[in-house]
Write an enzyme that holds these catalytic residues in place. Sequence first.
Site, PDB file in Angstrom:
ATOM      1  N   ASP A  19      -0.007   8.144  -6.591  1.00  0.00           N
ATOM      2  CA  ASP A  19       0.588   8.053  -5.388  1.00  0.00           C
ATOM      3  C   ASP A  19       0.371   6.386  -4.842  1.00  0.00           C
ATOM      4  OD1 ASP A  19       1.350   9.270  -3.313  1.00  0.00           O
ATOM      5  OD2 ASP A  19      -0.771   8.869  -2.487  1.00  0.00           O
ATOM      6  N   ASP A  21       0.698   5.956  -0.320  1.00  0.00           N
ATOM      7  CA  ASP A  21       0.286   6.099   0.662  1.00  0.00           C
ATOM      8  C   ASP A  21      -0.672   6.941   0.689  1.00  0.00           C
ATOM      9  OD1 ASP A  21       2.395   5.079   2.607  1.00  0.00           O
ATOM     10  OD2 ASP A  21       3.840   5.997   1.062  1.00  0.00           O
TER      11      ASP A  21
END
Length: 251
Positions: A19, A21
């Site tokens: 991932d 953010d």
Amino acid sequence: MGRAATPPSPSPDWAFFLDVDGTLLEIAETPADVKVDTCLLDLIAQLYRRSTGAVALVSGRSLTDLDALLGLPRLPMAGQHGLERRDMAGRLWIHAAPPAAKCAIKEALAPALVRHPELLLEDKGLTLALHYRLAPHLAGYAHRLMTRLVSTTGEGLELQRGKRVVEVKPAGIDKGTAIAEYMREPPFLGRTPVFIGDDLNDEHGFSEVNRLDGISIKVGNAASCARFRLPNVAAVRSWLATAMKGWECRT
């Protein structure tokens, strides 16, 4: 699930799904405020080389946004929670076109955005994300509003909740399905999958990696089905960087 352990040291023969953010980058007040440093870009490039290309970013951002943010057009990436995906060969896979209901929801949100200008609506093309990072006191309002709009106009859509954001997306596709698709393709095929994420929308990815008997890593202390934990973004970067030093020693 009980307290998860610190993850084992990574191996160059794993398949890495990351991932962005809250995992590789600190979360900013708005998505546009995020700052990318050269240390991160170097880290991703090194991981890509040393794992012989078995690295993919799996993000809620669109691919266009990820490319503009990171400048890594050759890297495999899944955007908008798996609705769009670029494979190792650079081919683009789109799982759903934005339905008419999404456009109706966008129009219906306009009066609320005028009343509450601190709310931010992000149209990613295939999804609509209503951010309340600048107004956390509006969390309940934002969730109730989006739930009502999806229930009345959102055939084929579902809600995806995250950190101070609630998002409308086509149903049935998520970060877990994106990881599953990558795992059927080289160079990911046959490797142990590892997925690192921090948010509610990453739970689909953790579940898929757990199903494949891989390494699921939650960033932070929130409840999760992930089997392992790292405390923050700095720890994620350190975990990857420290391991690669060990890989260098073995080569």
